[in-house]
Each structure stands twice: as structure tokens, then as C-alpha cells.
Scaffold this motif. Sequence first.
Motif, PDB file in Angstrom:
ATOM      1  N   ARG A 275      44.029  33.053  42.371  1.00 58.73           N
ATOM      2  CA  ARG A 275      45.085  32.161  41.911  1.00 58.73           C
ATOM      3  C   ARG A 275      44.509  31.032  41.076  1.00 58.73           C
ATOM      4  O   ARG A 275      43.350  30.661  41.216  1.00 58.73           O
ATOM      5  CB  ARG A 275      45.831  31.561  43.108  1.00 58.73           C
ATOM      6  CG  ARG A 275      46.578  32.570  43.953  1.00 58.73           C
ATOM      7  CD  ARG A 275      47.335  31.869  45.063  1.00 58.73           C
ATOM      8  NE  ARG A 275      48.127  32.794  45.865  1.00 58.73           N
ATOM      9  CZ  ARG A 275      48.909  32.439  46.871  1.00 58.73           C
ATOM     10  NH1 ARG A 275      48.998  31.139  47.185  1.00 58.73           N
ATOM     11  NH2 ARG A 275      49.587  33.335  47.543  1.00 58.73           N
ATOM     12  N   ALA A 276      45.343  30.461  40.237  1.00 53.92           N
ATOM     13  CA  ALA A 276      44.956  29.299  39.446  1.00 53.92           C
ATOM     14  C   ALA A 276      44.689  28.116  40.374  1.00 53.92           C
ATOM     15  O   ALA A 276      45.195  28.057  41.500  1.00 53.92           O
ATOM     16  CB  ALA A 276      46.065  28.958  38.451  1.00 53.92           C
ATOM     17  N   ILE A 277      43.890  27.181  39.900  1.00 56.54           N
ATOM     18  CA  ILE A 277      43.585  25.992  40.702  1.00 56.54           C
ATOM     19  C   ILE A 277      44.869  25.229  41.043  1.00 56.54           C
ATOM     20  O   ILE A 277      45.039  24.747  42.167  1.00 56.54           O
ATOM     21  CB  ILE A 277      42.593  25.088  39.939  1.00 56.54           C
ATOM     22  CG1 ILE A 277      41.217  25.778  39.878  1.00 56.54           C
ATOM     23  CG2 ILE A 277      42.466  23.724  40.613  1.00 56.54           C
ATOM     24  CD1 ILE A 277      40.181  25.024  39.093  1.00 56.54           C
ATOM     25  N   ALA A 278      45.791  25.141  40.111  1.00 59.30           N
ATOM     26  CA  ALA A 278      47.056  24.436  40.355  1.00 59.30           C
ATOM     27  C   ALA A 278      47.876  25.098  41.452  1.00 59.30           C
ATOM     28  O   ALA A 278      48.726  24.455  42.084  1.00 59.30           O
ATOM     29  CB  ALA A 278      47.877  24.372  39.064  1.00 59.30           C
ATOM     30  N   ASP A 279      47.612  26.392  41.709  1.00 59.35           N
ATOM     31  CA  ASP A 279      48.350  27.128  42.746  1.00 59.35           C
ATOM     32  C   ASP A 279      47.550  27.258  44.036  1.00 59.35           C
ATOM     33  O   ASP A 279      47.888  28.070  44.907  1.00 59.35           O
ATOM     34  CB  ASP A 279      48.716  28.520  42.227  1.00 59.35           C
ATOM     35  CG  ASP A 279      49.668  28.472  41.041  1.00 59.35           C
ATOM     36  OD1 ASP A 279      50.486  27.530  40.992  1.00 59.35           O
ATOM     37  OD2 ASP A 279      49.588  29.355  40.170  1.00 59.35           O
ATOM     38  N   GLY A 280      46.467  26.465  44.156  1.00 58.74           N
ATOM     39  CA  GLY A 280      45.693  26.463  45.375  1.00 58.74           C
ATOM     40  C   GLY A 280      44.540  27.437  45.404  1.00 58.74           C
ATOM     41  O   GLY A 280      43.877  27.583  46.445  1.00 58.74           O
ATOM     42  N   GLY A 281      44.272  28.095  44.297  1.00 56.00           N
ATOM     43  CA  GLY A 281      43.158  29.028  44.229  1.00 56.00           C
ATOM     44  C   GLY A 281      41.910  28.390  43.650  1.00 56.00           C
ATOM     45  O   GLY A 281      41.859  27.179  43.441  1.00 56.00           O
ATOM     46  N   VAL A 282      40.904  29.229  43.380  1.00 48.27           N
ATOM     47  CA  VAL A 282      39.664  28.733  42.783  1.00 48.27           C
ATOM     48  C   VAL A 282      39.659  28.902  41.273  1.00 48.27           C
ATOM     49  O   VAL A 282      38.681  28.555  40.611  1.00 48.27           O
ATOM     50  CB  VAL A 282      38.427  29.427  43.397  1.00 48.27           C
ATOM     51  CG1 VAL A 282      38.354  29.159  44.884  1.00 48.27           C
ATOM     52  CG2 VAL A 282      38.424  30.935  43.111  1.00 48.27           C
ATOM     53  N   GLY A 283      40.751  29.420  40.728  1.00 51.71           N
ATOM     54  CA  GLY A 283      40.839  29.552  39.281  1.00 51.71           C
ATOM     55  C   GLY A 283      40.052  30.730  38.752  1.00 51.71           C
ATOM     56  O   GLY A 283      39.731  31.676  39.477  1.00 51.71           O
ATOM     57  N   TYR A 284      39.692  30.635  37.471  1.00 52.61           N
ATOM     58  CA  TYR A 284      39.102  31.766  36.765  1.00 52.61           C
ATOM     59  C   TYR A 284      37.938  31.296  35.899  1.00 52.61           C
ATOM     60  O   TYR A 284      37.820  30.114  35.582  1.00 52.61           O
ATOM     61  CB  TYR A 284      40.162  32.448  35.901  1.00 52.61           C
ATOM     62  CG  TYR A 284      41.457  32.707  36.647  1.00 52.61           C
ATOM     63  CD1 TYR A 284      41.590  33.814  37.475  1.00 52.61           C
ATOM     64  CD2 TYR A 284      42.535  31.818  36.543  1.00 52.61           C
ATOM     65  CE1 TYR A 284      42.767  34.047  38.176  1.00 52.61           C
ATOM     66  CE2 TYR A 284      43.716  32.039  37.242  1.00 52.61           C
ATOM     67  CZ  TYR A 284      43.826  33.157  38.060  1.00 52.61           C
ATOM     68  OH  TYR A 284      44.986  33.370  38.759  1.00 52.61           O
ATOM     69  N   SER A 285      37.098  32.241  35.514  1.00 52.59           N
ATOM     70  CA  SER A 285      35.945  31.933  34.660  1.00 52.59           C
ATOM     71  C   SER A 285      36.120  32.453  33.250  1.00 52.59           C
ATOM     72  O   SER A 285      35.188  32.410  32.438  1.00 52.59           O
ATOM     73  CB  SER A 285      34.672  32.527  35.281  1.00 52.59           C
ATOM     74  OG  SER A 285      34.435  31.975  36.558  1.00 52.59           O
ATOM     75  N   CYS A 286      37.307  32.963  32.941  1.00 48.38           N
ATOM     76  CA  CYS A 286      37.637  33.378  31.572  1.00 48.38           C
ATOM     77  C   CYS A 286      39.151  33.406  31.444  1.00 48.38           C
ATOM     78  O   CYS A 286      39.878  33.428  32.446  1.00 48.38           O
ATOM     79  CB  CYS A 286      37.021  34.741  31.227  1.00 48.38           C
ATOM     80  SG  CYS A 286      37.791  36.130  32.086  1.00 48.38           S
ATOM     81  N   LEU A 287      39.628  33.437  30.202  1.00 45.81           N
ATOM     82  CA  LEU A 287      41.067  33.452  29.956  1.00 45.81           C
ATOM     83  C   LEU A 287      41.677  34.823  30.222  1.00 45.81           C
ATOM     84  O   LEU A 287      42.852  34.921  30.588  1.00 45.81           O
ATOM     85  CB  LEU A 287      41.349  33.044  28.509  1.00 45.81           C
ATOM     86  CG  LEU A 287      41.005  31.594  28.151  1.00 45.81           C
ATOM     87  CD1 LEU A 287      41.073  31.387  26.643  1.00 45.81           C
ATOM     88  CD2 LEU A 287      41.931  30.625  28.867  1.00 45.81           C
ATOM     89  N   ALA A 288      40.895  35.872  30.041  1.00 47.88           N
ATOM     90  CA  ALA A 288      41.431  37.216  30.223  1.00 47.88           C
ATOM     91  C   ALA A 288      41.970  37.418  31.638  1.00 47.88           C
ATOM     92  O   ALA A 288      42.992  38.094  31.833  1.00 47.88           O
ATOM     93  CB  ALA A 288      40.356  38.262  29.918  1.00 47.88           C
ATOM     94  N   GLU A 289      41.307  36.828  32.627  1.00 47.58           N
ATOM     95  CA  GLU A 289      41.756  37.024  34.000  1.00 47.58           C
ATOM     96  C   GLU A 289      43.094  36.352  34.269  1.00 47.58           C
ATOM     97  O   GLU A 289      43.984  36.940  34.879  1.00 47.58           O
ATOM     98  CB  GLU A 289      40.704  36.512  34.990  1.00 47.58           C
ATOM     99  CG  GLU A 289      39.674  37.551  35.330  1.00 47.58           C
ATOM    100  CD  GLU A 289      38.906  37.234  36.605  1.00 47.58           C
ATOM    101  OE1 GLU A 289      39.479  36.622  37.527  1.00 47.58           O
ATOM    102  OE2 GLU A 289      37.736  37.614  36.667  1.00 47.58           O
ATOM    103  N   ILE A 290      43.238  35.104  33.822  1.00 52.90           N
ATOM    104  CA  ILE A 290      44.516  34.437  34.081  1.00 52.90           C
ATOM    105  C   ILE A 290      45.648  35.132  33.327  1.00 52.90           C
ATOM    106  O   ILE A 290      46.771  35.241  33.829  1.00 52.90           O
ATOM    107  CB  ILE A 290      44.449  32.930  33.731  1.00 52.90           C
ATOM    108  CG1 ILE A 290      45.683  32.216  34.263  1.00 52.90           C
ATOM    109  CG2 ILE A 290      44.284  32.695  32.230  1.00 52.90           C
ATOM    110  CD1 ILE A 290      45.622  30.709  34.130  1.00 52.90           C
ATOM    111  N   ARG A 291      45.350  35.661  32.147  1.00 50.33           N
ATOM    112  CA  ARG A 291      46.368  36.399  31.391  1.00 50.33           C
ATOM    113  C   ARG A 291      46.760  37.681  32.123  1.00 50.33           C
ATOM    114  O   ARG A 291      47.932  38.075  32.117  1.00 50.33           O
ATOM    115  CB  ARG A 291      45.850  36.709  29.990  1.00 50.33           C
ATOM    116  CG  ARG A 291      45.796  35.486  29.077  1.00 50.33           C
ATOM    117  CD  ARG A 291      45.052  35.791  27.776  1.00 50.33           C
ATOM    118  NE  ARG A 291      45.639  36.910  27.050  1.00 50.33           N
ATOM    119  CZ  ARG A 291      46.635  36.803  26.184  1.00 50.33           C
ATOM    120  NH1 ARG A 291      47.166  35.596  25.916  1.00 50.33           N
ATOM    121  NH2 ARG A 291      47.112  37.869  25.548  1.00 50.33           N
ATOM    122  N   THR A 292      45.784  38.322  32.759  1.00 56.71           N
ATOM    123  CA  THR A 292      46.088  39.527  33.529  1.00 56.71           C
ATOM    124  C   THR A 292      46.974  39.193  34.721  1.00 56.71           C
ATOM    125  O   THR A 292      47.955  39.893  35.004  1.00 56.71           O
ATOM    126  CB  THR A 292      44.790  40.196  34.020  1.00 56.71           C
ATOM    127  OG1 THR A 292      44.018  40.592  32.892  1.00 56.71           O
ATOM    128  CG2 THR A 292      45.087  41.402  34.876  1.00 56.71           C
TER     129      THR A 292
END
Length: 337
Positions: A275-292
Motif C-alpha cells: 500500500r501507499a504510505i498515505a494508506d498506511g503501507g510502506v509505499g513503493y520504490s518505483c512508479l510502475a508498482e503504484i500504477r499497477t
Amino acid sequence: MKLASLKGGRDGRLVVVSRDLAWCADAGHIAPTLQSALDNWDHCAPLLEALATDLAHEVIPMMRFHERQAAAPLPRAYQWADGSAYVNHVALVRQARGAEMPESFWTDPLIYQGGSDGFLAPRDPIPLADPAWGCDFEAEVAVVTGDVPQGASREEGLAAIRLVGLVNDVSLRGLIPAELGKGFGFFQSKPASALSPVFVTPDELGEAWREGMLHRIVSVDLNGRPFGRANAGVDMTFDFGTLIAHVAKTRSIGAGSLIGSGTVSNRGADGGPGRAIADGGVGYSCLAEIRTVETIIGGKPVTEFLKHGDIVRIWMDDDRGHSIFGAIEQEVAASTA
């Protein structure tokens, strides 16, 4: 010990850097460049360690270390072999482009040969001629090896690791599908990568370096906002010893070769996509993952790829909140193709 290359000439000028990254000492009397030190590691490493001790005790001439004056520790390297050790990342990215995920990816490392004739300095801009190419950052851990013989085991691979650092492996996502569709791998879609200001010996990392993995958080900010805080020691399917042994199966590896982890990626607490950091997760290390993830949840990606003027910052802190490798901080800049 911590090593860096100050800008000057094609291969930089080797310096030893203090643990707090505030000071450095010229190491030219031991080896003019980092590659030269790696070529003669058994001789040079003890001398560089002694220099680092003298620097810590402030008994030698020293100068302020400014990350903006640093070149990549290896401005050019004999080899850049980048893995996809975080198979969670591979699965998500392949899902985004509708590609099947072979089961063998969980048991056999995936590695591509990247360009190593020129690495960007940690504060160099990311040159982007066409935003339609889909420019993305990828925060990774990388190791630098000594000489590794063909057929080396995982244990021999681990013993050959000389230095550890961070990488921003720039990808042009819009060009990848067509290139892979030809069945011959990446090329145009993988421009120059950037390296962290400082690379360090594994002993410098203490307990954070174990089992061939770096158990610390890779921090990523995008335009000043937290984007990723994934732990590099979590969900790493293949450790660096395994990656090195894979590369060495059919060839020897020369001193000064860089082996990358691939994009650091953590699963969500439920075992699914992170999950994204704003949603309580650790976020991502690239844009492709959040887009997926956006596509999985909402049917289409919302986050845009990098555009001119965007700023990416990648770094890693120790337990006291001090930067270990310095920061990769790059602005996307217009360039001529």
C-alpha cells in the motif's frame, strides 16, 4: 570504511569518507581511482582502512565532503548486471503489461546486462528527451565485486563482495514492451543509472548486513513527499550471493563489477500488493508498482510517470537516523535525443 570518487577525469578521484559523511581524505597515494583499488584490493584495502582510521582521528589533512561534488563512486564500470531479486516487483510489473509470470521466476534469478560505460553522479539530472517514453525511477541496492571465478558458489560470491551502495536504475517504461516483444531484452529502455555518493564495505553496515542482504529501509521521496519506505531485507527472494553465483555460472566476473538487486519491493501485510504510505503501507520504490496497484484497485493507473522538473530522492539511514550512503537526488531535465 566509506569510499567515494570526487569529480575529475573520466574515472574520478578516490577519497576515503568519514562515517558521518562530513569529511574526506585524498587516497590518491594508495590508488588514484576506485577501480584501481578494486584491481589491487588485497594490497589497497588495508591501506585504505588505515587512512579511514587516521581520518576518524583527525591526524591527517582532510577536507569537507560535499555530496554535490561527488561523481558516481564508479563513474564507469566493467559490468552492470541488474537482477530482479524482489519477485513481488516482477509479478506486479508483468501483471501491469499483461505478461504471464512463469513459475521459474521464483526459483531462477532474472538478470539483465545494463549499460556501465557511464553512471550518473548522485546529483546529476535525469535527462529525458520525450516524456512519452514513461520515465521511471527504481530504488535499488547494489554490490561491487572483486574477481569471481566461473562456477563460483553462493558462499564464494558473498566473499567476493567488496562494497555496498544504492542505485537509481532509470527505466523508460513506454519503450519496454516493444523491446521485450522482440525477444532480445532491454536496451533503449534502460538509460544511464545513478549511484549513491558513497559506497561502503559490508563490515560498515554491522548487523544490517547478513545472509547476503541489507536489512534496512530504502527511503524514496518524490517532489519532497514520502513515496517509499520499503525494507531491503524483506521479501528479497534471491540474496546477493545467489545473484553473483548465477552471473558466474558461465563466465568469470571481473573486479569492479556492479550487481544490482532490482527494485526493492515489499508485499502488503496481507500478502498482497503493498500500500501507499498515505494508506498506511510502506509505499513503493518505483512508479510502475503504484500504477499497477491503482490498476488492480480502480481499473486504471492514476499516478503519472516522471515529467520535467520532478525531483527524486533516494537514501538509507542507520539506526540513529544518519545517512549511510548519502543521497541520490535528481531532477528530471529536458534533453535532446
